[in-house]
Scaffold this motif. Structure first.
Motif, PDB file in Angstrom:
ATOM      1  N   LYS A 341      -6.878  -7.887   9.381  1.00 14.46           N
ATOM      2  CA  LYS A 341      -6.728  -9.239   9.924  1.00 14.46           C
ATOM      3  C   LYS A 341      -5.507  -9.912   9.305  1.00 14.46           C
ATOM      4  O   LYS A 341      -5.325  -9.889   8.090  1.00 14.46           O
ATOM      5  N   ASN A 342      -4.708 -10.511  10.141  1.00 13.90           N
ATOM      6  CA  ASN A 342      -3.530 -11.220   9.643  1.00 13.90           C
ATOM      7  C   ASN A 342      -3.615 -12.729   9.865  1.00 13.90           C
ATOM      8  O   ASN A 342      -2.746 -13.471   9.423  1.00 13.90           O
ATOM      9  N   SER A 343      -4.666 -13.177  10.540  1.00 16.46           N
ATOM     10  CA  SER A 343      -4.752 -14.583  10.933  1.00 16.46           C
ATOM     11  C   SER A 343      -5.658 -15.416  10.034  1.00 16.46           C
ATOM     12  O   SER A 343      -5.845 -16.598  10.282  1.00 16.46           O
ATOM     13  N   THR A 344      -6.229 -14.812   8.989  1.00 12.86           N
ATOM     14  CA  THR A 344      -7.147 -15.543   8.122  1.00 12.86           C
ATOM     15  C   THR A 344      -6.595 -15.620   6.698  1.00 12.86           C
ATOM     16  O   THR A 344      -5.768 -14.804   6.286  1.00 12.86           O
ATOM     17  N   ASP A 345      -7.091 -16.606   5.945  1.00 12.23           N
ATOM     18  CA  ASP A 345      -6.658 -16.747   4.547  1.00 12.23           C
ATOM     19  C   ASP A 345      -7.094 -15.551   3.713  1.00 12.23           C
ATOM     20  O   ASP A 345      -6.379 -15.120   2.800  1.00 12.23           O
ATOM     21  N   LEU A 346      -8.250 -15.009   4.031  1.00 12.79           N
ATOM     22  CA  LEU A 346      -8.784 -13.885   3.269  1.00 12.79           C
ATOM     23  C   LEU A 346      -8.113 -12.568   3.651  1.00 12.79           C
ATOM     24  O   LEU A 346      -8.033 -11.645   2.833  1.00 12.79           O
ATOM     25  N   GLY A 347      -7.610 -12.481   4.881  1.00 16.78           N
ATOM     26  CA  GLY A 347      -7.021 -11.230   5.330  1.00 16.78           C
ATOM     27  C   GLY A 347      -8.057 -10.126   5.362  1.00 16.78           C
ATOM     28  O   GLY A 347      -9.216 -10.357   5.725  1.00 16.78           O
ATOM     29  N   SER A 348      -7.668  -8.946   4.968  1.00 21.31           N
ATOM     30  CA  SER A 348      -8.588  -7.810   4.940  1.00 21.31           C
ATOM     31  C   SER A 348      -8.531  -7.118   3.585  1.00 21.31           C
ATOM     32  O   SER A 348      -7.486  -7.074   2.935  1.00 21.31           O
ATOM     33  N   ARG A 349      -9.695  -6.575   3.203  1.00 19.97           N
ATOM     34  CA  ARG A 349      -9.758  -5.763   1.984  1.00 19.97           C
ATOM     35  C   ARG A 349     -10.357  -4.405   2.340  1.00 19.97           C
ATOM     36  O   ARG A 349     -11.276  -4.321   3.157  1.00 19.97           O
ATOM     37  N   ILE A 350      -9.811  -3.370   1.700  1.00 21.00           N
ATOM     38  CA  ILE A 350     -10.197  -1.992   2.009  1.00 21.00           C
ATOM     39  C   ILE A 350     -10.533  -1.248   0.732  1.00 21.00           C
ATOM     40  O   ILE A 350      -9.815  -1.359  -0.270  1.00 21.00           O
ATOM     41  N   ALA A 351     -11.630  -0.502   0.763  1.00 25.73           N
ATOM     42  CA  ALA A 351     -11.967   0.433  -0.314  1.00 25.73           C
ATOM     43  C   ALA A 351     -12.205   1.791   0.323  1.00 25.73           C
ATOM     44  O   ALA A 351     -13.024   1.923   1.232  1.00 25.73           O
ATOM     45  N   THR A 352     -11.479   2.799  -0.130  1.00 25.38           N
ATOM     46  CA  THR A 352     -11.599   4.135   0.473  1.00 25.38           C
ATOM     47  C   THR A 352     -11.437   5.205  -0.597  1.00 25.38           C
ATOM     48  O   THR A 352     -10.787   4.979  -1.621  1.00 25.38           O
ATOM     49  N   ILE A 353     -12.043   6.362  -0.361  1.00 22.05           N
ATOM     50  CA  ILE A 353     -12.004   7.465  -1.326  1.00 22.05           C
ATOM     51  C   ILE A 353     -11.173   8.609  -0.757  1.00 22.05           C
ATOM     52  O   ILE A 353     -11.286   8.945   0.420  1.00 22.05           O
ATOM     53  N   HIS A 354     -10.354   9.205  -1.630  1.00 21.90           N
ATOM     54  CA  HIS A 354      -9.555  10.362  -1.232  1.00 21.90           C
ATOM     55  C   HIS A 354      -9.482  11.353  -2.384  1.00 21.90           C
ATOM     56  O   HIS A 354      -9.748  10.998  -3.540  1.00 21.90           O
ATOM     57  N   ASN A 355      -9.099  12.585  -2.066  1.00 19.07           N
ATOM     58  CA  ASN A 355      -8.783  13.507  -3.146  1.00 19.07           C
ATOM     59  C   ASN A 355      -7.310  13.348  -3.505  1.00 19.07           C
ATOM     60  O   ASN A 355      -6.590  12.532  -2.914  1.00 19.07           O
ATOM     61  N   GLY A 356      -6.837  14.135  -4.466  1.00 20.51           N
ATOM     62  CA  GLY A 356      -5.475  13.960  -4.951  1.00 20.51           C
ATOM     63  C   GLY A 356      -4.411  14.199  -3.911  1.00 20.51           C
ATOM     64  O   GLY A 356      -3.290  13.682  -4.026  1.00 20.51           O
ATOM     65  N   SER A 357      -4.729  14.946  -2.871  1.00 24.26           N
ATOM     66  CA  SER A 357      -3.749  15.243  -1.825  1.00 24.26           C
ATOM     67  C   SER A 357      -3.160  13.969  -1.218  1.00 24.26           C
ATOM     68  O   SER A 357      -1.979  13.921  -0.894  1.00 24.26           O
ATOM     69  N   ALA A 358      -3.995  12.952  -1.072  1.00 24.12           N
ATOM     70  CA  ALA A 358      -3.525  11.700  -0.464  1.00 24.12           C
ATOM     71  C   ALA A 358      -2.499  10.993  -1.343  1.00 24.12           C
ATOM     72  O   ALA A 358      -1.708  10.191  -0.850  1.00 24.12           O
ATOM     73  N   LEU A 359      -2.502  11.298  -2.637  1.00 27.99           N
ATOM     74  CA  LEU A 359      -1.620  10.605  -3.576  1.00 27.99           C
ATOM     75  C   LEU A 359      -0.277  11.294  -3.763  1.00 27.99           C
ATOM     76  O   LEU A 359       0.724  10.631  -4.025  1.00 27.99           O
ATOM     77  N   PHE A 360      -0.245  12.611  -3.654  1.00 29.95           N
ATOM     78  CA  PHE A 360       1.012  13.279  -4.003  1.00 29.95           C
ATOM     79  C   PHE A 360       1.421  14.444  -3.108  1.00 29.95           C
ATOM     80  O   PHE A 360       2.515  14.978  -3.253  1.00 29.95           O
ATOM     81  N   THR A 361       0.595  14.849  -2.160  1.00 29.39           N
ATOM     82  CA  THR A 361       0.999  15.949  -1.276  1.00 29.39           C
ATOM     83  C   THR A 361       2.051  15.465  -0.280  1.00 29.39           C
ATOM     84  O   THR A 361       1.995  14.343   0.196  1.00 29.39           O
ATOM     85  N   GLY A 362       2.973  16.331   0.042  1.00 26.14           N
ATOM     86  CA  GLY A 362       3.995  15.985   1.028  1.00 26.14           C
ATOM     87  C   GLY A 362       5.274  15.517   0.373  1.00 26.14           C
ATOM     88  O   GLY A 362       5.267  14.609  -0.464  1.00 26.14           O
ATOM     89  N   ASP A 363       6.379  16.130   0.734  1.00 23.08           N
ATOM     90  CA  ASP A 363       7.681  15.791   0.174  1.00 23.08           C
ATOM     91  C   ASP A 363       8.233  14.543   0.854  1.00 23.08           C
ATOM     92  O   ASP A 363       7.726  14.107   1.894  1.00 23.08           O
ATOM     93  N   ALA A 364       9.278  13.987   0.274  1.00 25.21           N
ATOM     94  CA  ALA A 364       9.935  12.821   0.867  1.00 25.21           C
ATOM     95  C   ALA A 364      10.341  13.122   2.300  1.00 25.21           C
ATOM     96  O   ALA A 364      10.894  14.184   2.592  1.00 25.21           O
ATOM     97  N   GLY A 365      10.032  12.204   3.196  1.00 22.73           N
ATOM     98  CA  GLY A 365      10.342  12.393   4.608  1.00 22.73           C
ATOM     99  C   GLY A 365       9.229  13.039   5.395  1.00 22.73           C
ATOM    100  O   GLY A 365       9.209  12.943   6.622  1.00 22.73           O
ATOM    101  N   GLN A 366       8.287  13.702   4.715  1.00 21.47           N
ATOM    102  CA  GLN A 366       7.156  14.301   5.403  1.00 21.47           C
ATOM    103  C   GLN A 366       6.065  13.262   5.637  1.00 21.47           C
ATOM    104  O   GLN A 366       6.067  12.188   5.031  1.00 21.47           O
TER     105      GLN A 366
END
Length: 668
Positions: A341-366
């Motif tokens: 949401k972009n129209s409210t003062d609170l906006g949006s908050r997200i909590a999600t779980i991932h393994n390490g791949s989401a943090l560092f897999t993939g080279d620049a541009g990928q």
């Protein structure tokens, strides 16, 4: 309900499968009966107290020819579901000889939302098999015993029961569960991290909560429970609308049934793939919480999303980039970010779980790096919490909670907090699959306090967004060629020309003349300046009126040259201002330069100091992002001294004295 009672229920249900399905179905198929029967019994138990009232209302409406009875029957049952047949599971036991026919009538009497759930389990397919094996009656009997109090389970408790049953079924069939059910302690930490920082901003209003991989719905209902408690503590009263989508038919059916039981709108739970068939394309949410599948191929979704002509991804959600087809977890995060949401003062908050791949897999541009770049450069990522290993039932790998928002507080703008909570756990008394560690309330409190207080210590560090970005620069070195004309090389050239007439169509008419010219012009000497060789060859060709293009000449010299670091650099282009050299693709390399560093200074310090003839091809420079916990939280363990190692070896030797003699004596 406490863990002991939950485990008793799991054991009871598992016992039903073991006692009555052993010789009826292969063990891997037990779930096809046990899971739907468990859901049906839970719904049935809840409807029992109002059964007579539903029958009375149903009869009254029928007598008056009322067709649309749904609202009245829901009011009579006190749930958003009902059953208008004359049966309950207990009543089915009154007519043993008609158990199959009556069971079918009983299922047909459910409201449409329950019938859809039964259909997703494909339970009708099993009734004939159960009847033929003479076990259907026994199953109903066991499920209606008073010790099985499924109606007393919370949604998360029910999810725990189903996850454990599914885990056992899969183990028996040597299979892996496709998704990893999120344990209650991890869900608790996620809800604390998502809601506590904005607790004082909560108003008495309606909030929308979304989970695009909702499984059995535990995250949604726990989010609802926690936010309501948090609001009540501050004198606020909130209403939550829960939305979810699930691709697995069994877990979808479980989730929808629990939403009905809890009084939430079951129509907000949709079936299908969130990636290729988003059921909420125009929705925006206040809070989003998810444990997406990781390490799972999304090839089927990718094919559905790809334009058959352009081969591009059609869905605007994923224009930022897509990961490799073997792991689609980051697309679930992109999906959530597209629904902020972009129209409210609170906006949006997200909590999600991932393994390490989401943090560092993939080279620049990928794709993976492009997604991280988009997320971090938009300043949406607030924190990453590294969880202990062995926290999940079906995997022991490292996992991370990501907290994101489009309404960062002023002190968090442009910053990301890393919390290393890998050692925040207690050992469980008994393993549940691969889960042997859990968070207690104290662990959760400590982690949340570090996060809210933005505390920096050995477990918590705060960095600017730029810390995780880097320029990937392409480092070139000049091509250096030595030329030598030999009979062996000329023979290879002639053979190749004759075998590939299409490629060498302009060379073929002159091949005999060319070989003579090359020998006459260059002899058999080594020529260390390829630039002079090219000029001389062009001069000879012009004199003979032989017309070859640059590609033809390169093809010829490929047989006559070799790389030599002592040779002169090959010139690609020369102007009044500069000389541009031909890069050697075999020597091409890349360097990752931190965003906070000056590229030229880094290059002088780290590259030119060792390779003076190198240069940067700026046209190939791309920006990448990765987050490595090891880089920031690595703790060096000092190696033992030689004396300590020697003493240990001597101790082992002493302990083993006479052992070999005893072994040999035993053999003799």
């Amino acid at each position: 309900m406490n863990d002991i009672k939950i485990n008793q229920i799991i054991s009871y249900i598992w016992g039903i499968a073991d006692d009555y399905l052993r010789d009826v179905l292969v063990r891997g198929k037990y779930r096809d009966v046990i899971l739907p029967m468990t859901v049906i019994r839970r719904i049935d138990a809840l409807l029992e107290p109002t059964k007579l009232e539903v029958e009375k209302v149903h009869k009254f409406l029928n007598e008056r020819g009322m067709v649309n009875q749904d609202a009245a029957l829901r009011q009579a049952s006190r749930y958003v579901f009902y059953n208008t047949s004359r049966f309950t599971l207990r009543r089915l036991l009154d007519e043993p000889s008609q158990i199959r026919e009556n069971f079918e009538a009983y299922l047909a009497g459910f409201s449409p939302n329950v019938r859809e759930i039964v259909q997703k389990f494909k339970f009708h397919n099993q009734l004939e098999t159960l009847e033929e094996a003479n076990v259907l009656y026994k199953l109903v009997e066991r499920y209606t015993e008073p010790e099985l109090k499924l109606e007393e389970l919370t949604n998360l408790d029910m999810g725990y029961v189903f996850e454990e049953l599914i885990r056992r079924f899969n183990e028996e069939n040597n299979e892996e569960a496709g998704e990893h059910f999120t344990p209650r302690d991890v869900v608790a930490l996620m809800t604390h991290l998502m809601f506590e920082p904005i607790a004082d901003k909560i108003q008495s209003t309606t909030y929308l909560v979304y989970d695009g991989a909702c499984g059995s719905g535990g995250m949604l209902t726990e989010s609802e429970n926690f936010l309501k408690e948090l609001a009540a503590e501050r004198g606020k009263k909130v209403h939550l609308e829960l939305y979810g989508q699930e691709v697995q038919p069994e877990t979808y059916a479980i989730c929808k049934s629990d939403m009905m039981i809890k009084g939430n709108n079951p129509e907000n739970i949709k079936y299908g793939s969130t990636l290729s068939n988003d059921q909420f394309p125009d929705m925006e949410y206040d809070f989003m919480i998810m444990n997406p599948p990781y390490g799972k191929s999304w090839k089927v979704d990718k094919d559905a999303l790809t334009d058959s002509v352009t081969k591009d991804i059609k869905d605007p959600r994923f224009k930022v980039g897509v990961p490799r087809s073997s792991d689609g977890q980051l697309l679930f995060l992109v999906n959530m970010l597209s629904k902020m949401k972009n129209s409210t003062d609170l906006g949006s908050r997200i909590a999600t779980i991932h393994n390490g791949s989401a943090l560092f897999t993939g080279d620049a541009g990928q794709g993976e790096s492009e997604i991280r770049k988009w997320m971090i450069e938009n300043d949406w990522l607030e924190a990453v919490v590294a969880l202990p290993e062995h926290m999940f039932y079906n995997t022991g790998i490292a996992t991370y909670i990501l907290i994101l928002t489009n309404r960062k507080s002023p002190d968090r703008k442009g910053k990301i907090q890393l919390i290393d909570a890998k050692n925040y756990y207690k050992k469980m008394r008994r393993n549940l699959g691969q889960k042997n560690r859990e968070l207690d309330e104290e662990h959760i409190r400590d982690i949340v306090d570090m996060y809210i207080g933005m505390k920096e210590n050995e477990h918590s560090k705060i960095f600017t967004n730029e810390e995780f970005g880097y320029y990937k620069i392409t480092v070139e070195r000049p091509l250096r060629l030595k030329t030598q004309v030999t009979e062996k090389r000329l023979t290879s050239l002639v053979k190749e020309v004759n075998e590939d007439k299409k490629k060498y169509k302009r060379v073929i008419p002159y091949i005999s003349e060319l070989t003579d010219l090359l020998k006459e012009t260059f002899g058999t000497d080594e020529h260390m300046n390829f630039n002079l060789v090219q000029k001389e060859f062009d001069k000879v060709l012009n004199a003979k009126g032989i017309k070859l293009n640059a590609s033809d000449k390169k093809s010829i010299f490929d047989f006559l040259t070799e790389r030599d670091e002592m040779a002169e650099k090959v010139i690609k282009k020369e102007t009044k201002k500069e000389v541009i050299y031909e890069p050697d693709v075999e020597l091409r390399d890349t360097e990752n330069v931190p965003l906070k560093d000056d590229i030229e200074e880094y290059f002088k310090r780290e590259v030119l100091a060792y390779i003076p003839d190198a240069w940067i091809d700026y046209s190939k420079t791309v920006i990448g992002y990765e987050i490595s916990f090891t880089k920031y939280f690595y703790q060096y363990t000092e190696l033992r001294s030689l004396n300590e190692i020697s003493e240990h070896l001597l101790s082992l030797e002493k302990q083993s004295e006479g052992l070999l003699h005893k072994i040999l004596e035993g053999v003799n």
